[in-house]
Write a protein that holds these residues in place. Structure first.
Motif, short mmCIF file in Angstrom:
data_model
loop_
_atom_site.label_atom_id
_atom_site.label_comp_id
_atom_site.label_asym_id
_atom_site.label_seq_id
_atom_site.Cartn_x
_atom_site.Cartn_y
_atom_site.Cartn_z
N SER A 1 0.73 -1.03 0.04
CA SER A 1 0.05 -0.02 0.00
C SER A 1 0.70 1.37 -0.02
CB SER A 1 -1.00 0.29 1.09
OG SER A 1 -0.44 -0.59 2.17
N GLY A 2 2.02 1.12 0.62
CA GLY A 2 3.20 2.14 0.37
C GLY A 2 2.59 3.78 0.73
N GLY A 3 1.81 3.83 1.70
CA GLY A 3 1.44 5.23 2.12
C GLY A 3 0.70 5.75 1.21
N ILE A 4 -0.30 5.26 0.14
CA ILE A 4 -1.00 5.71 -0.87
C ILE A 4 -2.10 6.62 0.01
CG2 ILE A 4 -2.49 5.55 -2.77
CD1 ILE A 4 -1.32 2.83 -3.14
N LEU A 5 -2.65 5.98 1.20
CA LEU A 5 -3.80 6.77 1.90
C LEU A 5 -3.19 7.98 2.35
CD1 LEU A 5 -6.40 6.52 3.17
CD2 LEU A 5 -5.48 5.04 5.12
N LEU B 1 -6.55 15.72 0.40
CA LEU B 1 -7.79 16.35 0.96
C LEU B 1 -7.74 17.17 2.02
CD1 LEU B 1 -9.67 12.99 0.53
CD2 LEU B 1 -10.07 14.69 -1.03
N LEU B 2 -7.03 17.05 2.95
CA LEU B 2 -6.87 17.74 4.19
C LEU B 2 -5.86 19.00 4.45
CD1 LEU B 2 -7.49 14.52 6.58
CD2 LEU B 2 -9.34 16.30 5.47
N SER B 3 -5.07 19.17 3.28
CA SER B 3 -3.92 20.08 3.61
C SER B 3 -3.85 20.90 2.29
CB SER B 3 -2.74 19.59 3.96
OG SER B 3 -2.01 19.00 2.88
N PHE C 1 1.68 11.73 5.57
CA PHE C 1 0.63 12.76 5.80
C PHE C 1 1.24 13.95 6.86
CE2 PHE C 1 -2.37 15.17 8.36
CZ PHE C 1 -3.16 15.65 7.49
N LEU C 2 2.10 13.36 7.83
CA LEU C 2 2.54 14.62 8.70
C LEU C 2 3.71 15.17 8.41
CD1 LEU C 2 2.17 12.60 12.15
CD2 LEU C 2 1.12 14.64 11.16
N VAL C 3 4.83 14.44 7.37
CA VAL C 3 5.94 15.04 6.79
C VAL C 3 5.35 16.37 5.89
CG1 VAL C 3 8.00 14.86 5.23
CG2 VAL C 3 7.39 13.32 7.25
N GLY C 4 4.46 15.77 4.84
CA GLY C 4 3.89 16.65 3.88
C GLY C 4 3.28 17.82 4.47
N PHE C 5 2.46 17.68 5.45
CA PHE C 5 1.46 18.70 6.11
C PHE C 5 2.51 19.53 6.77
CE2 PHE C 5 -0.76 20.46 9.67
CZ PHE C 5 -1.77 20.99 9.13
N GLY C 6 3.45 18.89 7.63
CA GLY C 6 4.34 19.80 8.53
C GLY C 6 5.31 20.71 7.42
N PHE C 7 5.91 20.45 6.34
CA PHE C 7 6.74 21.07 5.53
C PHE C 7 6.09 22.18 4.71
CE2 PHE C 7 9.87 18.02 6.39
CZ PHE C 7 11.02 18.64 6.34
N GLY C 8 4.37 21.60 4.55
CA GLY C 8 3.58 22.30 3.86
C GLY C 8 3.29 23.92 4.55
#
Length: 487
Positions: free
Chosen positions: A407-411, A418-420, A474-481
């Motif tokens: 699944s490789g983190g696709i979710l 959707l949320l950021s 999610f957290l890495v993408g959201f945090g750097f965003g």
């Protein structure tokens, strides 16, 4: 094999393949093949979702899991209603609005072509693992029943499913799923009835033996994610089921076959909530088999693997006629899921790869040809994976581990979109770190055996791979965003 049982099984196989192939005469466009023209009734779609969810993994591995352990695996089912609610609230309207036959079209709109390629390839790998596990489990009862080799059974059954998946398209898949769903529920209930009637002392003795052996336990309630506790399975189940209902092509494609958004939501609720009582029945069968053979230990061969206890019971304890029904039920469970995976995989290959990078505007005739050839290719590849499963200790544990890895983190990537407000650079960084974490969690036990420091091994349960991988993306993408936005 008694003539009656063999007749029931052969009639079922011929009827379901013939019924599926009959839909090939209605296929005039690629849209007919992938979404059925958006004209299928919600009850049939819901039964198809349910049948896809069940598979022979449920029909054989869940009783095997309950027989060898307890009801810890049932906690997975308890997470389904919440996952289905989130899907109905957010994902179904999203896909109906986008009007793309691919679940991964959204990722390209949000983050670029790389995200669509990454997610679709991970999906194809997941489906190969899923189909392989299912076809292996399909082979077990026939091996016990007729003594045929497991590899030969995998090949024969795999080709049978490929035939009607290739020619009938999504309509064949949905309608055969609806029939197969009814058959497998009837088969499971019939089996439970036979156990109740034949166990010495009746149902009360069954309950007593199961309670004394703590067979109804849902697992430890300690907040521990290193072993298979209640909370670990619940969290794992929520993430896997969110992935199923939210981003899995097999389910997303069904949302598009419904006439309206409201009917798509109804079908999602039907398919998801129906699985809850049926999975209860499967776990109860495993527990009932444990009590049955505890009361009559001479009926069971010594050292038999838990996954093979139910097939052994079907062969040696069921009345003539009921055995044929159960074998047909197991095939119904497996064939419905394999046919779904074949059809959805072919759709992903056409939409996400062929149309994007090989032929941007193919004719309907060429598109149909690609769909049928890729259905054949995925079906044959899954047969090879099924052959590789031969000999694993627990098919359920193997499938759960492989689904987490592929699944490789696709979710996490979908949730990030959707949320950021994260953009491509942050998403790429999140996926890279997520994949590295997943690789470490999946391979550390092997590396420790080959000399790596044991203190560097993954301390969590294998099933937590998808949970941590999703969270990291999610957290890495959201945090750097958030940092970029702040600057």
């Amino acid at each position: 094999m008694p003539i009656l049982d063999l007749s029931i099984f052969l009639v079922y196989m011929l009827a379901i393949v013939g019924f599926g192939v009959s839909f090939s005469f209605r296929k005039r466009s690629a849209s007919d093949f992938t979404t059925g023209g958006g004209r299928l009734p919600s009850w049939a779609i819901g039964m198809s979702i349910f049948a896809t969810f069940v598979s022979s993994i449920s029909f054989l591995a869940l009783p095997g899991n309950a027989y060898g352990g307890n009801w810890n695996g049932f906690v997975f089912s308890l997470s389904i209603p919440l996952a289905a609610w989130i899907a109905v609230k957010f994902f179904v309207p999203l896909y109906r609005r986008l009007q793309s036959e691919s679940a991964y079209f959204y990722l390209e709109q949000r983050f670029g072509a790389w995200a669509r390629i990454y997610a679709s390839l991970c999906y194809l790998l997941t489906q190969l693992a899923r189909m392989g596990a299912i076809m292996y489990l399909l082979a077990l009862p026939m091996n016990a029943l007729l003594g045929w080799s497991i590899p030969m059974i995998i090949v024969i059954t795999g080709i049978s499913v490929v035939v009607y998946s290739m020619f009938g398209g999504i309509e064949a898949v949905v309608w055969t799923d609806a029939v197969q769903g009814i058959i497998l529920i009837g088969g499971a209930l019939a089996c439970l009835g036979v156990i109740f009637l034949n166990i010495p002392g009746g149902p009360s003795e069954l309950i007593r033996i199961a309670q004394e052996s703590d067979k109804f336990s849902l697992g430890s309630f300690n907040l521990d994610f290193t072993t298979s506790t209640f909370w670990m399975i619940l969290v794992y189940g929520l993430f896997i089921n969110l992935q199923n209902f939210g981003i899995d092509q097999s389910y997303v494609q069904r949302y598009l076959t419904a006439r309206t958004e409201q009917e798509a939501k109804k079908s999602t609720w039907l398919g998801s909530l129906l699985y809850l009582p049926v999975s209860f029945v499967f776990f109860f069968i495993g527990t009932a088999l444990f009590a049955f053979y505890q009361a009559q230990p001479d009926l069971l061969p010594e050292g038999i693997a838990p996954d093979k206890v139910f097939p052994h019971f079907i062969v040696h304890q069921l009345p003539v006629g009921v055995t044929g029904l159960l074998i047909a039920s197991i095939f119904a469970a497996g064939m419905s899921t394999v046919s779904t995976s074949i059809n959805s995989s072919a759709t992903v290959i056409l939409s996400d790869h062929f149309k994007k990078y090989i032929h941007p505007n193919p004719s309907e005739k060429l598109s149909l040809r690609v769909l049928r050839l890729t259905s054949l290719g995925m079906g044959l590849a899954s047969i090879l994976v099924g052959l590789a499963f031969n000999g694993v200790t627990s098919a359920l544990d193997a499938w759960w581990a492989l689904s987490s890895i592929f699944s490789g983190g696709i979710l996490g990537l979908f949730l990030l979109g959707l949320l950021s407000k994260a953009q491509k650079p942050q998403a790429v960084l999140g996926v890279i770190l997520g994949v590295l974490v997943i690789a470490w969690m999946s391979l550390s036990s092997i590396l420790v055996k080959n000399g790596m420091d044991a203190s560097l091994a993954n301390p969590l349960h294998t099933n937590m791979t998808i949970v941590i991988g999703t969270a990291v993306v999610f957290l890495v993408g959201f945090g750097f965003g958030s940092l970029v936005k702040g600057k």
